[in-house]
Write a protein that holds these residues in place. Sequence first.
Motif, PDB file in Angstrom:
ATOM      1  N   ASP A 213       1.721  -0.261  -3.866  1.00 37.81           N
ATOM      2  CA  ASP A 213       0.822  -1.034  -3.008  1.00 37.81           C
ATOM      3  C   ASP A 213       0.020  -1.968  -3.903  1.00 37.81           C
ATOM      4  O   ASP A 213      -1.167  -1.751  -4.130  1.00 37.81           O
ATOM      5  N   GLY A 214       0.683  -3.006  -4.419  1.00 38.17           N
ATOM      6  CA  GLY A 214      -0.007  -3.939  -5.307  1.00 38.17           C
ATOM      7  C   GLY A 214       0.944  -4.961  -5.880  1.00 38.17           C
ATOM      8  O   GLY A 214       1.929  -5.325  -5.233  1.00 38.17           O
ATOM      9  N   TYR A 215       0.712  -5.393  -7.123  1.00 38.81           N
ATOM     10  CA  TYR A 215       1.436  -6.542  -7.688  1.00 38.81           C
ATOM     11  C   TYR A 215       2.919  -6.300  -7.936  1.00 38.81           C
ATOM     12  O   TYR A 215       3.675  -7.233  -8.139  1.00 38.81           O
ATOM     13  N   PHE A 216       3.361  -5.038  -7.953  1.00 39.40           N
ATOM     14  CA  PHE A 216       4.805  -4.800  -8.087  1.00 39.40           C
ATOM     15  C   PHE A 216       5.553  -5.350  -6.865  1.00 39.40           C
ATOM     16  O   PHE A 216       6.686  -5.795  -6.963  1.00 39.40           O
ATOM     17  N   GLU A 217       4.876  -5.325  -5.714  1.00 38.39           N
ATOM     18  CA  GLU A 217       5.487  -5.741  -4.448  1.00 38.39           C
ATOM     19  C   GLU A 217       5.397  -7.250  -4.205  1.00 38.39           C
ATOM     20  O   GLU A 217       6.334  -7.863  -3.722  1.00 38.39           O
ATOM     21  N   ASP A 218       4.236  -7.814  -4.513  1.00 38.48           N
ATOM     22  CA  ASP A 218       3.994  -9.226  -4.180  1.00 38.48           C
ATOM     23  C   ASP A 218       2.654  -9.618  -4.808  1.00 38.48           C
ATOM     24  O   ASP A 218       1.972  -8.772  -5.377  1.00 38.48           O
ATOM     25  N   PRO A 222      -6.656 -12.509  -2.810  1.00 38.51           N
ATOM     26  CA  PRO A 222      -6.332 -13.438  -1.726  1.00 38.51           C
ATOM     27  C   PRO A 222      -5.179 -14.408  -2.020  1.00 38.51           C
ATOM     28  O   PRO A 222      -4.849 -15.195  -1.148  1.00 38.51           O
ATOM     29  N   GLN A 223      -4.534 -14.312  -3.241  1.00 38.72           N
ATOM     30  CA  GLN A 223      -3.390 -15.199  -3.495  1.00 38.72           C
ATOM     31  C   GLN A 223      -2.193 -14.775  -2.647  1.00 38.72           C
ATOM     32  O   GLN A 223      -1.389 -15.598  -2.229  1.00 38.72           O
ATOM     33  N   GLY A 224      -2.054 -13.500  -2.434  1.00 37.96           N
ATOM     34  CA  GLY A 224      -0.931 -12.966  -1.665  1.00 37.96           C
ATOM     35  C   GLY A 224      -1.407 -11.853  -0.758  1.00 37.96           C
ATOM     36  O   GLY A 224      -2.614 -11.613  -0.649  1.00 37.96           O
ATOM     37  N   PRO A 225      -0.454 -11.156  -0.125  1.00 34.07           N
ATOM     38  CA  PRO A 225      -0.833 -10.169   0.885  1.00 34.07           C
ATOM     39  C   PRO A 225      -1.160  -8.780   0.342  1.00 34.07           C
ATOM     40  O   PRO A 225      -1.641  -7.929   1.079  1.00 34.07           O
ATOM     41  N   MET A 226      -0.874  -8.537  -0.950  1.00 36.48           N
ATOM     42  CA  MET A 226      -0.906  -7.151  -1.425  1.00 36.48           C
ATOM     43  C   MET A 226      -2.285  -6.726  -1.934  1.00 36.48           C
ATOM     44  O   MET A 226      -3.158  -7.550  -2.158  1.00 36.48           O
ATOM     45  N   GLY A 521       2.127  -6.046   3.302  1.00 33.12           N
ATOM     46  CA  GLY A 521       0.714  -5.801   3.555  1.00 33.12           C
ATOM     47  C   GLY A 521       0.155  -4.808   2.574  1.00 33.12           C
ATOM     48  O   GLY A 521       0.717  -3.738   2.389  1.00 33.12           O
ATOM     49  N   GLY A 522      -0.931  -5.181   1.934  1.00 31.95           N
ATOM     50  CA  GLY A 522      -1.575  -4.280   0.988  1.00 31.95           C
ATOM     51  C   GLY A 522      -3.067  -4.218   1.258  1.00 31.95           C
ATOM     52  O   GLY A 522      -3.866  -4.143   0.334  1.00 31.95           O
ATOM     53  N   ILE A 523      -3.411  -4.269   2.545  1.00 33.60           N
ATOM     54  CA  ILE A 523      -4.829  -4.290   2.889  1.00 33.60           C
ATOM     55  C   ILE A 523      -5.167  -3.128   3.807  1.00 33.60           C
ATOM     56  O   ILE A 523      -6.283  -3.028   4.291  1.00 33.60           O
ATOM     57  N   TYR A 524      -4.173  -2.258   4.001  1.00 32.52           N
ATOM     58  CA  TYR A 524      -4.297  -1.120   4.912  1.00 32.52           C
ATOM     59  C   TYR A 524      -5.601  -0.351   4.658  1.00 32.52           C
ATOM     60  O   TYR A 524      -5.853   0.108   3.539  1.00 32.52           O
ATOM     61  N   HIS A 525      -6.437  -0.262   5.689  1.00 28.25           N
ATOM     62  CA  HIS A 525      -7.685   0.531   5.644  1.00 28.25           C
ATOM     63  C   HIS A 525      -8.680   0.053   4.580  1.00 28.25           C
ATOM     64  O   HIS A 525      -9.473   0.834   4.076  1.00 28.25           O
ATOM     65  N   SER A 526      -8.599  -1.250   4.229  1.00 23.47           N
ATOM     66  CA  SER A 526      -9.584  -1.808   3.306  1.00 23.47           C
ATOM     67  C   SER A 526     -10.380  -2.897   4.036  1.00 23.47           C
ATOM     68  O   SER A 526     -10.037  -3.271   5.165  1.00 23.47           O
ATOM     69  N   ILE A 527     -11.428  -3.411   3.354  1.00 23.53           N
ATOM     70  CA  ILE A 527     -12.235  -4.466   3.994  1.00 23.53           C
ATOM     71  C   ILE A 527     -11.435  -5.750   4.160  1.00 23.53           C
ATOM     72  O   ILE A 527     -11.824  -6.632   4.911  1.00 23.53           O
ATOM     73  N   PHE A 537      -1.271 -14.162   6.220  1.00 24.41           N
ATOM     74  CA  PHE A 537      -0.139 -13.434   5.639  1.00 24.41           C
ATOM     75  C   PHE A 537       0.684 -12.610   6.623  1.00 24.41           C
ATOM     76  O   PHE A 537       1.712 -12.068   6.249  1.00 24.41           O
ATOM     77  N   SER A 538       0.242 -12.451   7.860  1.00 22.57           N
ATOM     78  CA  SER A 538       1.028 -11.605   8.775  1.00 22.57           C
ATOM     79  C   SER A 538       1.622 -12.459   9.888  1.00 22.57           C
ATOM     80  O   SER A 538       2.217 -13.502   9.604  1.00 22.57           O
ATOM     81  N   ASP A 539       1.441 -12.068  11.109  1.00 21.86           N
ATOM     82  CA  ASP A 539       1.987 -12.830  12.243  1.00 21.86           C
ATOM     83  C   ASP A 539       1.038 -13.990  12.513  1.00 21.86           C
ATOM     84  O   ASP A 539       0.291 -13.991  13.488  1.00 21.86           O
TER      85      ASP A 539
END
Length: 755
Positions: A213-218, A222-226, A521-527, A537-539
């Motif tokens: 859940d971080g830079y390994f994925e994307d 705020p540069q990307g979704p993770m 998505g890497g913002i699950y349950h965060s601010i 980054f989503s729909d």
Amino acid sequence: MRRHSLPAIILLSTLATSATPDGNQPLAGYSAEGTRVERDWEGKFRSLPSADNQRDYMKRLSARPHHVGSPYDKDNAEWLLAKMKEWGLDAHIENFDVLFPTPKERVVELVEPTKFKASLEEPPIAVDPTSNQQTEQIPTYNAYSADGDVTAPLVYVNYGVPDDYEKLERLGISVKGAIVIARYGGSWRGIKPKVAAEHGAVGCIIYSDPRDDGYFEDDVFPQGPMRNKNGVQRGSVMDMPIHPGDPLTPGIGAVPGAKRLDLKDAKTLTKIPVLPISYGDAQPLLSAMKGPMAPEAWRGSLPLPYHIGPGPAKVHVAVTSGWDTKRLYDVIVKIPGSTYPDEWIVRGNHHDGWVNGAGDPIAGAVAELEEARGFAELLKQGWKPKRTIIYGLWDGEEPGLLGSTEWAETHADELREHDAVYINTDSNGRGFLEAGGSHTLEKFINGVAKDIQDPEKKISIWQRARANHIVESKSDDDRKEIRQREDLRIPALGSGSDYTVFIDHLGIASLSLGYGGEDHGGIYHSIYDDFYWYTHFSDTDFSYGCALSQTVGTAVMRLADADLLPYDFTALADTIHRYSDELQRLLKKEQDRITEQNKELQDGDLVANADPWKPYVLPAVEEVPPHLNFAPLLNASDALTRSAEHYRKALDTVTKSGGLTLGEASIQSLNTKLIQSERRLTSTDGLPGRPWYKHLIYAPGFYTGYDVKTIPGVREAIEQKKWKEADQQIVIVSTVLQDEATLINSAATELEKHQ
Ligand SMILES: [Zn+2]
């Protein structure tokens, strides 16, 4: 039963649907004329959901933090209620008072060999306008963690699931008296402190590794979704595999005056303190560890060697919560049925978030809102659903499925009698239709999916999902099956959202629907799960939000308007066959594994193979699992298959002979029987050790949390080496399946009488 003359003659068609969408094909459970009328209304409905509306609702609902007990949670519920009323719908709020701990003291610090204090903060980001609402944001924590203050050596336990502890044992590492650090993933988070405590750990830290859940994925936000280095996954660690909902009122609604347990008697709180941290905070802790290198599969993506410990890193963890009662606000909307008001179709999505919660849950909630607005519009145009439709916007899902569980427990008797189907959504995103649920609804939801257009590819969402299943298939056999099969298989439901009480506790046929698979998505349950993130980054254009409204709305209408409820039992029977094969293979695999391990022990291979420079502890000789008696299950599974074919044939015969005429009364008696078909798969005693879970075919795993265990009584007994219990559970589940077959046969016979 007598044949009715006008006005209540209904021509029923077969429940079978074709593999390709065909507008002229009668819908399952409808007459030809009924199909024409239904398709007309459904077409009107599908033109109504608006992306602009969804965007506006999301902006409003995610404008401020809205966790349970916060001012904006209540404010949102009242706004939702006002919207429903503005559209002319009959809506009200139901309140429940539940135990909801909020953080008072949170400490994670490295005390040896160097000192470091974890920030436990998610800083605001300039481009993200709602990330600076610190005064209203609930701090990063795991709800329902035990209070505690511990200082101990640190041990890295990978995902912290039972298999990981098995590996630690081989390495001669014990977590007794230690604090474990586990990475998120591999199981539902609540399993990690549970298993850690079972192994004697005194504290638990859970962090988000950039590998998962971080830079390994994307790129990171705020540069990307993770997830960026400061992002923290909040979340509940309530022991929901025991029961979800308010820990103080298991099995009953948490209404004012309900009998409540003492806090000390609650069964679903953790035994040890637990806190979540970011990878920014985890890095100094992990860097300070020594001991054996972690196995390759355990290593994450931080720039450091992953050591297991214990120590020399020693950490201090302290957690204190305010154990307060907070009020829930469930918004309930009711559209009374015109013909069968006592048969209900219930649909829900939660409205509470951990913080601003744009993706989770507002993306799903705004789709539900547009469905409700669409229905209000159709009602004005003269649409009269035959069955009663109930829309719920649940509060308190995040801490432990509180709002849905307490509502359903409060109305349990009515729901058991009246509720034909429950449909759930939660967060939503871009991509493919993800549908899971009761196999009695597999054929039905395939039929709906064939009628919904993918907003980007302009083919049906069913064709897209099918293509995805084919391309992503792991084997040629799987691909072959998908190509040959009329319907896509749907996975069974475990837990992790509000359908749990409906399917697992009450035995109501349920579906969980959503879109996803194309957005990271890497913002699950965060601010950072907020309007800015979602619309970047989503729909971003809410086209899949509209597709979700169209999908769920169509499903609800088609269920509510059908003459005969469109359950189908062939997929259920087929699936039960697969599950019983799986169980036999599971036992065989375990027998083979233990036989082989014993041989390697006895022949000295394990000793000879071990590297003398590295720690290695031999496993003990184990008893090879005995053979179990699967005969009752195989017989019941066959009986179920015969009854399902009987029912299918009864409908086919009727169709071929020009349609079935049935009066409303006799259809009602048939529907009443069909509604009970999912209930028959439950037992009042429930599963061993967790009686709240009544469904004998589907349950969340005791040691997986979200992931489903099918035929759980038998499967978990095998996994936990309880051989006697496994044999007993085979008999129990077989009896239930035989009863189900009897019910289906009787429904089929009733149909045949009217040919
Ligand atoms: Zn959610």
